[in-house]
Design a protein around this motif. Sequence first.
Motif: not given
Length: 319
Positions: A257-258, A261, A264, A267, A270
């Motif tokens: 996720p870093l 993004p 994340a 997001g 997600s």
Amino acid sequence: MPSSTSLLWTRGIRRGVLSLRRDPAWGTMLAVLAGILFLAQLFLLLAISGQGVEQLLRSRTELHLGLRPGANDQQIHAFFSAIHGLPSVESALYVTGEQAYENERKRDPDLVAFLEQMKLQNPFPDTIAVTLRSLADYQTFSAFIRQAQWSGVVDPAFLTTMTDQESQILSLIGVTRSVEALVGIFLGVTVVIVLFVLVALVRERSLHRREEITLERLSGAQDLALMLPFVTESTLLLVLGLLLGTALLIAFVLILPLIIPALAPGGPFSPLRDTILSLLSQLAPFGISLEILLLPLLAFIGVRIALHRHLLPRIVMHQ
């Protein structure tokens, strides 16, 4: 007889463990296998991701079958019962026009406020919300509701809309299956690579211990007694490599996720991440246990190939 067999296994396993501990290059071999097994775990993750995509699409692709205003309760009940009995249907829910109106009030209050302000009648018909077990069942379900016996129940306007939706879903199914097939090929190639690496490692280690093995063969040692130390070494390396590769995969998933993004929390992707993590939590314990059980078999095959083709014939020639 049982005691001699037990002694053979005990001695073979002990020799394999001691031999691996004394080998200064075992760390390098472990790193190579861990890298390859990390790729294998990554391909398995991609395969699970494909299932996650299909599951997410299935949960988001809820079909709302509009019913004709003139359909009587008996026809609707027969149609609803027939749908409920289909093996391709996971769930079916009858939604009245009033319930649909209230659901729309929660989802889009501005639209409902506009309808009430203009004093318009409820535009939402009675519907049956259907969730299929698999996207692949869409075509079969479409053919079922198009049967002549249901022509007086299903709104024909829905059938026109369903034709366009069917082509989109079939395209998604084709993409998902292509990706899963490609991942399966890559996973098979990775297993073959692991086997070749094992054969190369056993061949090299057996050549370093050629004199020891030759003496054992001349003294009448069985093939199993010669193979067990190598099988033990290979199994230990594979299991440690699998655990290390799995740890690397977990770290990769945590930092993903870093890097992206969109995966994340909050997001756009997600929900897909949550679906995949849910599948992993269900499948990971069983999958890793199964892999650990299969690794000794893979080690045995690799050792058998290496010793049979490159060592035992030479030893027989010296006898």
